[in-house]
Write a protein that holds these residues in place. Structure first.
Motif, PDB file in Angstrom:
ATOM      1  N   GLY A 155       2.845 -15.637 -15.842  1.00 13.32           N
ATOM      2  CA  GLY A 155       1.962 -14.550 -15.449  1.00 13.32           C
ATOM      3  C   GLY A 155       0.680 -15.086 -14.847  1.00 13.32           C
ATOM      4  O   GLY A 155       0.193 -14.589 -13.820  1.00 13.32           O
ATOM      5  N   ILE A 156       0.118 -16.121 -15.462  1.00  9.03           N
ATOM      6  CA  ILE A 156      -1.097 -16.749 -14.939  1.00  9.03           C
ATOM      7  C   ILE A 156      -0.825 -17.375 -13.575  1.00  9.03           C
ATOM      8  O   ILE A 156      -1.681 -17.339 -12.680  1.00  9.03           O
ATOM      9  N   TRP A 157       0.367 -17.928 -13.419  1.00  9.21           N
ATOM     10  CA  TRP A 157       0.728 -18.560 -12.146  1.00  9.21           C
ATOM     11  C   TRP A 157       1.149 -17.557 -11.069  1.00  9.21           C
ATOM     12  O   TRP A 157       1.415 -17.937  -9.931  1.00  9.21           O
ATOM     13  N   GLY A 158       1.241 -16.283 -11.419  1.00 10.32           N
ATOM     14  CA  GLY A 158       1.666 -15.284 -10.448  1.00 10.32           C
ATOM     15  C   GLY A 158       3.145 -15.328 -10.131  1.00 10.32           C
ATOM     16  O   GLY A 158       3.576 -14.903  -9.060  1.00 10.32           O
ATOM     17  N   LEU A 159       3.948 -15.830 -11.077  1.00  7.57           N
ATOM     18  CA  LEU A 159       5.392 -15.962 -10.848  1.00  7.57           C
ATOM     19  C   LEU A 159       6.174 -14.998 -11.739  1.00  7.57           C
ATOM     20  O   LEU A 159       7.138 -15.370 -12.404  1.00  7.57           O
ATOM     21  N   HIS A 160       5.760 -13.740 -11.730  1.00  8.35           N
ATOM     22  CA  HIS A 160       6.392 -12.735 -12.585  1.00  8.35           C
ATOM     23  C   HIS A 160       7.882 -12.556 -12.274  1.00  8.35           C
ATOM     24  O   HIS A 160       8.683 -12.276 -13.178  1.00  8.35           O
ATOM     25  N   ASP A 161       8.247 -12.716 -10.999  1.00  4.49           N
ATOM     26  CA  ASP A 161       9.617 -12.412 -10.590  1.00  4.49           C
ATOM     27  C   ASP A 161      10.655 -13.372 -11.158  1.00  4.49           C
ATOM     28  O   ASP A 161      11.848 -13.058 -11.152  1.00  4.49           O
ATOM     29  N   VAL A 162      10.239 -14.546 -11.620  1.00  3.74           N
ATOM     30  CA  VAL A 162      11.208 -15.502 -12.170  1.00  3.74           C
ATOM     31  C   VAL A 162      11.083 -15.626 -13.686  1.00  3.74           C
ATOM     32  O   VAL A 162      11.699 -16.505 -14.283  1.00  3.74           O
ATOM     33  N   THR A 163      10.315 -14.727 -14.306  1.00  7.06           N
ATOM     34  CA  THR A 163      10.092 -14.819 -15.750  1.00  7.06           C
ATOM     35  C   THR A 163      11.389 -14.707 -16.531  1.00  7.06           C
ATOM     36  O   THR A 163      11.648 -15.503 -17.448  1.00  7.06           O
ATOM     37  N   ASP A 164      12.206 -13.721 -16.206  1.00  8.07           N
ATOM     38  CA  ASP A 164      13.453 -13.527 -16.952  1.00  8.07           C
ATOM     39  C   ASP A 164      14.355 -14.750 -16.850  1.00  8.07           C
ATOM     40  O   ASP A 164      14.912 -15.212 -17.849  1.00  8.07           O
ATOM     41  N   GLU A 165      14.502 -15.282 -15.635  1.00 11.22           N
ATOM     42  CA  GLU A 165      15.365 -16.448 -15.438  1.00 11.22           C
ATOM     43  C   GLU A 165      14.808 -17.671 -16.170  1.00 11.22           C
ATOM     44  O   GLU A 165      15.555 -18.438 -16.778  1.00 11.22           O
ATOM     45  N   ALA A 166      13.476 -17.844 -16.112  1.00 13.87           N
ATOM     46  CA  ALA A 166      12.858 -18.984 -16.782  1.00 13.87           C
ATOM     47  C   ALA A 166      13.027 -18.884 -18.294  1.00 13.87           C
ATOM     48  O   ALA A 166      13.329 -19.884 -18.969  1.00 13.87           O
TER      49      ALA A 166
END
Length: 217
Positions: free
Chosen positions: A29-40
Motif C-alpha cells: 500500500g505504501i509502495w502504491g502497488l495495491h493491484d498485486v497485493t492478493d498475488e503477493a
C-alpha cells in the motif's frame, strides 16, 4: 517513488502466515502497488507453508521484498539447502503439492538459489509499473499528470521549473489546483460542498472498480 528493499526475520509457524500477509499488504500500500497485493499475499503464504511442510516447524526464516526493475520480487530464505521446492501437477483433490503450482500460476517467474548457508526461494510479480520508480498508470492518473504539468508551468517561472515534480512539490501543486477550482466553482455560483461530495463518490467508485473488493487479513 522510492521503494527500498526490506526484510523480516521470523520463525516458520502457521500463525506467522497471517501476520506476514498483513505486513505485505501494508508495504505494498505504501509502495502504491495495491493491484498485486492478493498475488503477493498468496505467494508469501505458499512459500512459507512450503518451509513449514518440507523443512520443519520453528525454522528460522526470512522474508525479503524488493523491486527488480518493474517486477516485485519476493524471497523466502531458510537454512535447509536440501529440501528444494518442486512444481507438481497436483490433482484438484490433492491436499499437497499445490503450493508451487499456485505460485507458478500467478508469478511471472520463480526459482531457487542455493547459498553456502541457506536456500532462497523467490518469485517475481508483474506490477504494471511504467518505470521502477514510477507508478501504476491509469486513465485518471495520466490525465492528472498532464494537468499537473500544465498547472505547474503556469504557476512557476521558467527558471524554477524542473523536468519532474518530486512528491512533496506535486502535493503542493495539487492543493493549489484544487483550491483554484473551488474558487472557480464559487465564482460561478456552484455548491462547493456538493461538488466535493460528488467527486469523492466518483473517486471511491472508480477506486473500487480498479482494486475490486479485497478482504482484510
Amino acid at each position: 517513488m522510492s521503494r527500498k528493499p526490506w526484510d523480516l526475520a521470523f520463525t516458520a509457524e502457521p500463525e506467522e502466515v497471517g501476520a506476514l500477509r498483513r505486513v505485505m499488504r501494508l508495504h505494498l500500500g505504501i509502495w502504491g502497488l495495491h493491484d498485486v497485493t492478493d498475488e503477493a499475499q498468496l505467494c508469501v503464504s505458499e512459500l512459507v507453508s512450503n518451509v513449514i511442510t518440507h523443512v520443519g516447524l520453528g525454522t528460522p526464516t526470512t522474508l525479503a521484498v524488493s523491486m527488480n526493475g518493474t517486477h516485485l520480487r519476493i524471497e523466502i530464505h531458510d537454512p535447509d539447502t536440501r529440501a528444494l521446492p518442486t512444481l507438481m501437477d497436483a490433482g484438484a483433490g490433492s491436499e499437497t503439492g499445490r503450493g508451487m503450482a499456485l505460485v507458478d500460476a500467478v508469478a511471472a517467474r520463480w526459482g531457487v538459489l542455493l547459498r553456502a548457508d541457506r536456500k532462497v526461494t523467490w518469485c517475481e510479480l508483474e506490477t504494471g509499473l511504467a518505470s521502477p520508480g514510477g507508478h501504476v498508470d491509469g486513465a485518471g492518473v495520466t490525465r492528472a499528470e498532464a494537468l499537473l504539468s500544465l498547472y505547474s508551468a503556469a504557476k512557476q517561472p521558467s527558471d524554477e521549473r524542473s523536468s519532474r515534480l518530486d512528491r512533496t512539490t506535486a502535493e503542493e501543486v495539487v492543493i493549489d489546483a484544487i483550491t483554484d477550482f473551488l474558487h472557480w466553482l464559487r465564482a460561478h455560483g456552484c455548491d462547493v460542498d456538493e461538488v466535493l461530495d460528488r467527486a469523492q463518490t466518483h473517486f471511491e467508485a472508480e477506486a473500487c472498480g480498479v482494486t475490486g473488493e479485497r478482504g482484510g487479513d
